[in-house]
Scaffold this motif. Sequence first.
Motif, PDB file in Angstrom:
ATOM      1  N   VAL A  47       0.802  -1.421  -0.128  1.00 53.19           N
ATOM      2  CA  VAL A  47      -0.223  -0.106  -0.120  1.00 53.19           C
ATOM      3  C   VAL A  47       1.107   1.334   0.286  1.00 53.19           C
ATOM      4  O   VAL A  47      -0.141   2.519  -0.774  1.00 53.19           O
ATOM      5  CB  VAL A  47      -0.426   0.019   1.129  1.00 53.19           C
ATOM      6  CG1 VAL A  47      -1.870  -0.926   1.699  1.00 53.19           C
ATOM      7  CG2 VAL A  47      -0.219   0.324   2.333  1.00 53.19           C
ATOM      8  N   ASN A  48       1.827   1.289  -0.274  1.00 49.87           N
ATOM      9  CA  ASN A  48       3.303   1.856   0.429  1.00 49.87           C
ATOM     10  C   ASN A  48       4.380   1.620  -0.160  1.00 49.87           C
ATOM     11  O   ASN A  48       5.303   1.781   0.414  1.00 49.87           O
ATOM     12  CB  ASN A  48       2.988   2.808   2.081  1.00 49.87           C
ATOM     13  CG  ASN A  48       3.913   3.994   1.817  1.00 49.87           C
ATOM     14  OD1 ASN A  48       4.054   4.861   0.785  1.00 49.87           O
ATOM     15  ND2 ASN A  48       4.347   4.383   2.811  1.00 49.87           N
ATOM     16  N   SER A  80       6.605   7.293  -4.182  1.00 49.58           N
ATOM     17  CA  SER A  80       5.104   6.430  -3.763  1.00 49.58           C
ATOM     18  C   SER A  80       4.749   6.277  -4.563  1.00 49.58           C
ATOM     19  O   SER A  80       3.499   7.236  -4.850  1.00 49.58           O
ATOM     20  CB  SER A  80       5.064   6.816  -2.060  1.00 49.58           C
ATOM     21  OG  SER A  80       6.197   6.981  -1.294  1.00 49.58           O
ATOM     22  N   ASN A 135       0.955   3.324  -4.808  1.00 50.80           N
ATOM     23  CA  ASN A 135       0.193   2.121  -4.111  1.00 50.80           C
ATOM     24  C   ASN A 135      -0.166   0.908  -4.793  1.00 50.80           C
ATOM     25  O   ASN A 135      -0.744   0.654  -5.880  1.00 50.80           O
ATOM     26  CB  ASN A 135      -1.665   2.583  -3.719  1.00 50.80           C
ATOM     27  CG  ASN A 135      -2.028   1.408  -2.993  1.00 50.80           C
ATOM     28  OD1 ASN A 135      -1.685   0.328  -2.910  1.00 50.80           O
ATOM     29  ND2 ASN A 135      -3.364   2.158  -2.246  1.00 50.80           N
TER      30      ASN A 135
END
Length: 626
Positions: free
Chosen positions: A264-265, A281, A283
Amino acid sequence: MDERPNKEAGKLRSNFACGYDRAEAPPKLEEILSRVSVSDVIAFGATCSTYHQLSLSSSLWRRLCHRQATWTQQPSAAPPNDWRRTAILKYSQGLQMQRLGSGWSRTPQWCRSGGPSVSLAVVPPLALGYRRSLPTRDHLLLFDYRGTVFLLRNAATSSLRGHMTWRRASRHTVLCQNAKDFAVDPRSDNSFRQYIYVLVSRANSGAEAVPPSWPSTPGSAPPLTPPRCDCVEVYQQDTSQRVFRMTFHPSLTFIQLRLTGSEVNRVLLLLTDSGKVYSLSVNETLLNTPRSYTVQLALKKISISLPHLAIAQVHSSYSSILYLTGEGSVYLEVHSVGVYRQFIGTQQGYDPHDIHTPLPLSLPYKVVKCSLGLSHLCLLDDCGRVFMQGSNRYGQLGTGDKIDRGEPTEVVLSMTPVEVWCGLNHSLALLQGESGVKEVQGCGCGGGRRLPGCSKGSAVFIKLNIKPPVLPASCPPGLLSYQPPSLPSSHPPVLPSSQPPVLPASCPPVLPSSQPPVPRAARSLCASKDCLFLLCCHDIAEPPLFRCPPPVKEEDEEESEVARDERERLIWQLAQLRECESLRRKVDILRWAVQRHMTINPAHREFLVQALIAIRSVSDEPSSQS
């Protein structure tokens, strides 16, 4: 085995015995050399300086390249100096795989019947020298010197007895071309490696075309070409389909890509050609969503706080990053308090609000290679020394105990290290001896057969049980392991060959007695839960990684008479000390030994004498009061 190369080699030896030199070489000499194997050409060139010059002929190596390409695609045009490098890269490439325990038990029995414990991956015809390899959840990635990323797939094939056998890396496809680097999830569990991130250079068709940098023909207008820009393309590993693409400004040129963080990151670390590190970053759970959005590219804190440092390498784990500068200094960035405690040994100095501050590792040597695991790391300096740091719960540091190390600690190995790999709770080392023979050693947890031949594990590096692959009887002679002859050090080095690709299983397998367990051309290694991988390739253009260590004065095997007398006197003083029951008498004996029999620094000797006098005076106080 085909005896034609041996006959050609014998004819060549007879021509050599007749006294031919390079100027008087017979017209067919180069033709004969072009028909023998690459290892034989190098061996003949190592006999003397005259034939060494002959073996460097660009036309000879061009013929060898074309002969090797008869069963593959014709090699592209290359400068004359690159024909020899191209032929050796093509000849020495290979990937050896040894099955481990964990994970294989979940494979159906029909897939396991007859399957060898050691196998060789298929060699893609378009591949030119292997640079890196990484296993994913279902496949295996290969990266060659042309910038092509290959995806090797597992498949069920027919064995010698007619049974279906599940073979690793028996099919290949091209995943991406013009690649600079690639990365997957840094965790040791391959089930998390669902996406493949590839750093590529593409032509930006949407930008304004610019003239080329090279001069054009006089009187003609230079053609306009679209500028090239770097991109990061994301592929789904099970379908090999591209699901996402990020394009950067043409002014940014990246040379390395690494990943850290969770799905997710997911944090992408991009290293530029000027030594700056950027991050962004994404997702991963939204990558399959058909939409476009903008991601922000930010400069990492190490490039902001230390702008004078040029970063040469970036290594990443799930919650830590290791930076190696061009000068050989190392910086560690840790994002978790638990991992910080395992690396440093204490929580002091950890700031949860400033986790991106790099910590310099104190090592007074130039580091040239690194490996980073979840909770431990390994550093190799320019003299070939190995330093370990971090958690040592399972003995994965190889120090002989299970005590954590908060700073780099030197670990002595029996041979020269070529590559060191840090796993979850174990470490592997590819070592090379003086004769060129290589072996694999390991330490740490041995569960799941992570350390072949040492299921109980070890706190020191020990030799692992690496088995040679079973080769088909019709294997071409040039693909067998080449044993170099013993030559004087003044001659150029002799190149060993790599392991051959998997050939059709119609021929009965044989195991040559000269086949070494670890290929002499092995350059790197890695492992997953159920397999150990040895990557083979030799690049003559790569400079030596380690310099010669400083000369060390050899100590005499027999102890000198003065040292022997001193040792005997100290043993006698120690026996007197143990027999005394009075503390005062023990202090006097120890002080006498320090003053008369111990060859230490005068300042240290004076300190010990004064400390013993103080202890003696304290021991006399109770007796005087009584």
